[in-house]
Design a protein around this motif. Structure first.
Motif, short mmCIF file in Angstrom:
data_model
loop_
_atom_site.label_atom_id
_atom_site.label_comp_id
_atom_site.label_asym_id
_atom_site.label_seq_id
_atom_site.Cartn_x
_atom_site.Cartn_y
_atom_site.Cartn_z
N VAL A 22 58.54 -31.09 40.15
CA VAL A 22 59.11 -32.59 40.06
C VAL A 22 60.33 -32.45 38.82
O VAL A 22 61.31 -32.99 38.76
N ALA A 206 61.45 -38.55 40.15
CA ALA A 206 60.89 -37.50 39.19
C ALA A 206 60.40 -37.95 37.91
O ALA A 206 59.42 -37.72 37.39
N TYR A 209 57.42 -40.12 38.40
CA TYR A 209 56.34 -39.36 38.57
C TYR A 209 55.72 -38.47 37.35
O TYR A 209 54.51 -38.87 37.20
#
Length: 284
Positions: A22, A206, A209
């Motif tokens: 990620v 991303a 996350y």
């Protein structure tokens, strides 16, 4: 360990392994230091209001924000932007051998034969990786190893520092790291506002996350497991992170799986396993 807790532990490992992928996705759309700044900002906003700390603990948290925030995380994002995911994950695992050496030097801890062999295997693994085509150029390699050293120094500071709740530590370190990393982005990066406007849902996803799943959800579950089970049963599961990251890098990013990566990575993981795992003799 009950099946429920084992599955929770494996869930955390999967989050951390995917986090490597990620980050690479995120830094393809957002400059690394800008993404790190946004990540720390989100972590601080979500945690600091709910986890106050004593004023006397602030100097320690400020120091930790330099080693853990600026050195470890910022350099990790920069290094992964220029290295394959699996190779980067393996190099960052060198934080454990570095921490072991620092503990010997500064905390006067003693090395047994098993840990010495583990250190030798880990460093031999890096040498093998260095002979392969997937190793990044010298600058990204140095950046990733410095990131690992930042993690190692931070672990020693946490070990010797005042007791602070894990989520409070994460939130306040993030808060103090924001201006440091933002200054770095301002000095060394360009086109930040344009990148923010042009970033797709992948770039923003991303960033979210890495902040929410990796820093808050994963660590929250992990520390709960550490409270319920002996460290020696929980920590060895982290050895699966680089293994899974290498597999995910090959599957999702098209990274190569050459002999040097598999052999060098195997040596690194085996060495770390000897360092972190304690074997007890069973009574006859």
């Amino acid at each position: 360990m009950p099946l429920r807790d084992l599955l929770l532990g494996l869930f955390v490992i999967a989050i951390w392994a995917l986090n490597i992928i990620v980050i690479k996705v995120g830094v393809a759309e957002l400059p690394p230091l800008l993404m790190t700044t946004l990540r720390f900002t989100l972590v601080a906003v979500l945690l600091v209001p709910f986890y106050p700390v004593a004023r006397a603990q602030l100097p320690f948290l400020l120091l930790l924000s330099v080693t853990f925030g600026s050195l470890h995380f910022a350099l990790l994002f920069i290094g992964l932007g220029q290295a394959e995911a699996g190779t980067g994950a393996l190099l960052v695992q060198m934080g454990t051998p570095f921490a072991t050496l620092l503990a010997v030097i500064f905390l006067k801890e003693k090395l047994g034969p098993k840990r010495i062999v583990g250190l030798l295997l880990s460093f031999a693994g890096v040498v093998v990786l260095a002979g392969g085509p997937t190793l990044p150029s010298p600058l990204p390699l140095a950046i990733l190893l410095c990131s690992a050293m930042g993690w190692a120094v931070s672990q020693l500071l946490i070990k010797r520092g005042p007791p602070i709740a894990p989520m409070a530590l994460a939130g306040w370190v993030a808060l103090f790291a924001v201006p440091q990393v933002a200054l770095g982005s301002w000095l060394f990066e360009s086109g930040q506002w344009q990148a923010i406007k042009q970033a797709s849902w992948l770039g923003w996803g991303a960033m979210i996350y890495t902040a929410v799943m990796s820093s808050i959800v994963a660590y929250g579950i992990w520390y709960a497991l550490l409270r319920r089970h002996p460290v020696n049963r929980v920590v060895p599961m982290t050895l699966l992170v680089p293994v899974l990251a290498v597999g995910l890098g090959a599957l999702l990013m098209g990274d190569s799986l050459g002999v040097h990566k598999l052999a060098g990575g195997g040596l690194v993981v085996a060495g770390i396993a000897l360092i972190v795992t304690r074997f007890r003799r069973r009574p006859v």
